[in-house]
Design a protein around this motif. Structure first.
Motif, PDB file in Angstrom:
ATOM      1  N   TYR A  38     -12.088   0.893   3.672  1.00  0.00           N
ATOM      2  CA  TYR A  38     -11.422   0.208   2.937  1.00  0.00           C
ATOM      3  C   TYR A  38     -10.724  -1.190   3.550  1.00  0.00           C
ATOM      4  CZ  TYR A  38      -6.550  -1.176   1.138  1.00  0.00           C
ATOM      5  OH  TYR A  38      -5.461  -1.869   0.721  1.00  0.00           O
ATOM      6  N   LYS A  70     -11.434  -4.953   2.065  1.00  0.00           N
ATOM      7  CA  LYS A  70     -10.469  -5.850   1.755  1.00  0.00           C
ATOM      8  C   LYS A  70     -10.648  -7.177   2.681  1.00  0.00           C
ATOM      9  CE  LYS A  70      -5.963  -4.702   2.868  1.00  0.00           C
ATOM     10  NZ  LYS A  70      -5.271  -5.996   2.935  1.00  0.00           N
ATOM     11  N   ARG A 113       0.858  -1.234   0.045  1.00  0.00           N
ATOM     12  CA  ARG A 113      -0.092   0.066  -0.051  1.00  0.00           C
ATOM     13  C   ARG A 113       0.855   1.285   0.084  1.00  0.00           C
ATOM     14  NH1 ARG A 113      -3.626  -0.864   4.956  1.00  0.00           N
ATOM     15  NH2 ARG A 113      -3.075  -3.368   5.215  1.00  0.00           N
TER      16      ARG A 113
END
Ligand code: UFG
Length: 344
Positions: free
Chosen positions: A336, A340, A48
């Motif tokens: 997020y 995920k 990330r």
């Protein structure tokens, strides 16, 4: 050996504050080299970070006490500075397992200081905490306020600061900075990195976002009978992106004062209550947060916030982001992470 870059060793660089500092370092032209054994962080934070910075991230899965392997890293990447985040940080766990905290937090620091001496590293930034002020009598606290501790975790921060103070005379070529963080909150604006507690969160904002996401049934406000305007505790919530920038400011500092180590409070200078955090969350997200008032949590202090004059003046650093920014980004990050995990 690669020498054309300004390498900064970042221990705990995959963690919450560490990962945001890696981004801030890259933005300012430094090349971070992450040392993390991922005991308390997620391996895919590296990926990330690459997405955010559009750069290859240098990282090593090494514990801070593994000096032979750390020497290998320092031979390859001669670092100009070290930012030492790696430590255990859960106050409650430290009460149950003090030796774990002593072993990791003291042992890692000793190992890193030995390497700083061996490799003549110029700058050292240590993650300290406002926990070293214990339960302060006078608020806001400045860097001269009395220090104490009220948990084994707090004890490690206080003693680590003292260890650095006592080490410097034997290695005066290193300039050390102790950053006393207030309550870090929020996430990177990309929504890709943030605070990812393992299991049930201890800290307020992750508990709020998990409750709003339906993972927790309700938030318990720990006490509304404190002597504060709304009866709930007051803290100085500092946006993690601002906090990350304070580390870069410490590395870039030309402060030639005799103070070594030099100590700075890193906060906003403003106190916010638990109920204010909840109502701000509700205003920003439009979600109603289920909560109840519970008993006080043991060890909690009524109120603390920072006097930030020193860091404002000497490091030319000031917090820029608001509680609203922190809540909005923490909420994006929560979504997020949920998405995920649901794909796994
Ligand atoms: N709180 C709740 N409910 C929760 C969690 C927290 O009401 O479920 C309240 C706490 O009582 C406190 C405030 O929210 O009033 C903030 O609590 P946090 O646990 O988020 O933060 P603390 O101020 O207790 O702890 C932080 C850091 C520690 C550090 C300490 C120093 O997390 O690492 O500041 O004061 F040691």
């Amino acid at each position: 050996m690669e020498t054309d870059k300004k390498y900064i060793l970042v221990t705990g660089g995959a963690g919450y504050i560490g990962s945001h500092t890696v981004v801030a370092l890259i933005e300012k032209g430094f090349t971070p080299v992450i040392i993390d054994d991922f005991r308390n962080s997620n391996k895919d934070v590296i990926q990330r970070l690459q997405t955010i910075t559009k750069q290859e991230i240098i990282y090593f899965n090494i514990a801070c006490q593994d000096q032979p392997r750390l020497r290998g890293v320092l031979e390859q990447f001669p670092a100009f500075g070290v930012i030492h985040f790696a430590a255990d940080k859960a106050v409650g766990e430290s009460v149950e397992k003090p030796l774990k905290y002593f072993d990791n937090n003291f042992g890692s620091l000793i190992s890193i200081l030995e390497l700083i001496q061996e490799y003549n590293i110029e700058k050292f930034v240590f993650s300290s905490s406002c926990t070293v002020y214990g339960d302060p009598e006078i608020i806001p606290v400045n860097e001269e306020s009395p220090v104490s501790y009220n948990s084994p975790y707090g004890y490690t921060k206080k003693v680590c600061e003292e260890m650095i103070e006592q080490f410097i005379p034997s290695c005066p070529s290193v300039k050390a900075t102790l950053l006393r963080y207030f309550n870090p909150v929020g996430a990177h604006e990309s929504g890709l990195i943030g605070e990812e507690p393992d299991g049930k969160p201890n800290n307020l904002l992750p508990f709020i976002t998990q409750t709003a996401a339906g993972i927790r049934k309700e938030l318990t406000v720990f006490g509304d009978d404190y002597d504060t305007p709304d009866g709930t505790c007051i803290r100085d919530y500092i946006h993690v992106v601002d906090l990350a920038e304070a580390h870069v400011a410490a590395l870039e500092s030309l402060d030639d004062s005799k103070d070594n180590p030099v100590v700075y409070n890193v906060g906003t200078g403003k106190g916010t209550s638990v109920l204010e955090m909840i109502s701000t969350f509700e205003n920003i997200t439009g979600k109603q947060l289920p909560y109840t008032i519970g008993p006080r949590r043991e060890g909690d202090i009524k109120e603390i916030f920072a006097n930030t004059d020193k860091v404002n003046q000497k490091l030319n650093w000031k917090s820029k982001k608001t509680i609203e920014d922190a809540i909005a980004t923490a909420w994006s990050f929560e979504q997020y992470i949920r998405e995920k995990r649901s794909k796994k």
